[in-house]
Design an enzyme around this catalytic site. Sequence first.
Site, PDB file in Angstrom:
ATOM      1  N   HIS A 184      15.962 -13.182  13.675  1.00 55.79           N
ATOM      2  CA  HIS A 184      15.585 -12.457  14.893  1.00 55.79           C
ATOM      3  C   HIS A 184      15.295 -13.469  16.005  1.00 55.79           C
ATOM      4  CE1 HIS A 184      14.744  -9.837  11.484  1.00 55.79           C
ATOM      5  NE2 HIS A 184      14.791  -8.800  12.299  1.00 55.79           N
ATOM      6  N   HIS A 214      17.716  -8.656  19.171  1.00 55.96           N
ATOM      7  CA  HIS A 214      16.529  -8.437  18.337  1.00 55.96           C
ATOM      8  C   HIS A 214      16.694  -8.987  16.929  1.00 55.96           C
ATOM      9  CE1 HIS A 214      13.607  -6.380  15.782  1.00 55.96           C
ATOM     10  NE2 HIS A 214      12.900  -6.092  16.859  1.00 55.96           N
ATOM     11  N   GLU A 261      -8.089   4.195   5.127  1.00 56.26           N
ATOM     12  CA  GLU A 261      -7.805   3.486   3.874  1.00 56.26           C
ATOM     13  C   GLU A 261      -6.840   2.321   4.063  1.00 56.26           C
ATOM     14  OE1 GLU A 261      -8.600   7.830   2.815  1.00 56.26           O
ATOM     15  OE2 GLU A 261      -7.351   6.760   4.267  1.00 56.26           O
ATOM     16  N   HIS A 306      -5.826  15.786  -5.254  1.00 51.93           N
ATOM     17  CA  HIS A 306      -6.754  14.674  -5.438  1.00 51.93           C
ATOM     18  C   HIS A 306      -6.681  14.059  -6.829  1.00 51.93           C
ATOM     19  CE1 HIS A 306      -8.316  15.877  -1.618  1.00 51.93           C
ATOM     20  NE2 HIS A 306      -9.360  15.072  -1.677  1.00 51.93           N
TER      21      HIS A 306
END
Length: 668
Positions: free
Chosen positions: A43, A274, A415, A477
């Site tokens: 890149h 890019h 998280e 869960h």
Amino acid sequence: YEYNNKLIHPSLYRIFLNKNNKDLSNAVRFLSMDAVQKANSGHPGMPMGMADVATVLFKNFLKYNPKNPNWLNRDRFILSAGHGSMLLYSLLYLTGYKSISLKDIKKFRQLNCICAGHPEYHAGTGIETTTGPLGQGIANSVGFAIAEEILKKKLGKKIINHKTYVLAGDGCLMEGISHEAMSLAGHLKLKNLVMLFDNNSISIDGPTNLAVSDNFKKRFESYGWNYIAINGHNYNEIFKALKKVQNAKKPTVISCKTKIGYGSPNKSGKASSHGSPLGNEEVKLVRRKLDWKYKPFEIPKNILNEWKKIGHKGVKLETNWNKTYKKNKNKIDKIFKNKINKVIKSEKKNATKEIKSLATRKSSELILNALTYENNNLIGGSADLAGSNNTKTKFHKTIKPSNFNGNYIHYGVREHAMCGIMNGIALHSKFIPYGGTFLIFSDYCKPSIRLSALMKQQVIFIMTHDSIGLGEDGPTHQPIEQLSGLRSIPNLNIFRPADRMETIECWELALKNSKTPSILSLTRQNLNPIRKKYLTNNKCSLGAYEILRTNKNIKLTILASGSEVNLAIETSHKLAKNKIYSKVISVPCQDLFDLQSRSYKQKILGETKLKVSIEAGSTDCWKKYVGNEGFAFGIDEFGRSAPYKDIYKHFGLTTENISKKIKNLIRN
């Protein structure tokens, strides 16, 4: 003014200064561009676009010493936009780091070369963290900045007073982890954190307006950050912005409006620069446009010497700092000194005196009480589940905005950022971070967990509510496939202890293994103790060991982990009444068991032809032990919402059902 040992009239100084900066920047540009071209992969656009900003940063503001890349009080430079790795490698080579040679740059992206496609962490090289998955570096940088503030509070500003600079691109800011991490950074008022936003408005698919119309200024200000917008190719604006942030009262982003592939006549400002080499013809055109008359990988001696002089400034900075450091070395050593053996011995004795049924999350809390009291380098936290994960003890002090005299972080419902931030805390110095959430939410955490393992960082993930045993919260869960997926990650220890004693030993292993992250998979429901005697040796270090034998001569091996070890013991006793004798193997860590000697594994697995396993989750990772003739008792579908004992019964994880199936296996 003096420039290169020549006196210069003040009116001409800025002209010469800009000429000097341009030469320095172009050295970075062409090294990066040439390396990508030679590798025919990489890149080039970002290094070419951000070379001017990076030059001013490394020349005028960044505090570092190439002679000692591990200097504790160095500024940290994090390349979150890891695809632009050649920018970092070029800067490290030019400023005099021994870790990167010109030969290495010529071998960019080749096998076993330090100049990998994306930066890969190696201690003492100047590469501070492994980046590539976009946004991870931003979370890491927040961790670095938090660690710096904690250490500064402990040691004082004369010893610790550095900054963390993170270079991020449009893609980093699109990733959700960036929102989580920057929100927390703003809340904590991390004034030592500076983001250099490569605002080039280009992504792989084309202009970023294909997918993004964010108002970046309002976005950052809503987080509680300072926002400064500059022309990323104007040295004066770059300098003023970086000077301003030196005395900031909160985190700052400098939005650098740049042209990706700067200097390329046909590809500048376009997606084509890019992620692909410019091509030999375009490279020639760039040389012509920027008046760079040198061959590929050739840096003129005067420019290279100028860069080396810039890097050498850090030697004096560290020399002066060392005078203060040496006077306080004992204080620093005390912070990072572990008192693990003392705690483990004491807690094992306590466990033999207090024989009762406990959830392993509670067992974890009990040992954390002792560990936190005795150790100053443990930094705890939870993703808004402290009471459920049992991660916060009476000896914790909460880290608050502008007050880092603490050892516990409330990460909020973040998280992914929590785990990325913990990586940064671990990388910063010798702090050991741990953070809690439910095992099911390891899916949010997995990219960061994987990088912990890849970087060999001592990060501890406490993941409770580890099975259908959590009960009524139901299948959303209840983890099923999570343990199997996590066990597939190299260099990661997943501990699933069966009682308080095993929990103590698993904590000991997590704290003593400095090059492997650990997951402590803990129960919500209470478990009966399986070990009641004090032993100095750590049984869990073997990964699997015999916990029960109903006869000297046996025809069955039962393997189990965590909450199901109790079930295995009950089943073994029931089978013994029918004169089917067995041994029960507790398997708290498959990862460690797989590392044992062939003879030990043969001792555990080779004694009987028939082997079964019991775990309330996916059976995939047990089949390698039980073989084609054995059977893995588990769950290979989603859970149910009900009291946990009813769910175990529904899935056949009961003594009666397992015993019946084992009898059928033996008959057949």
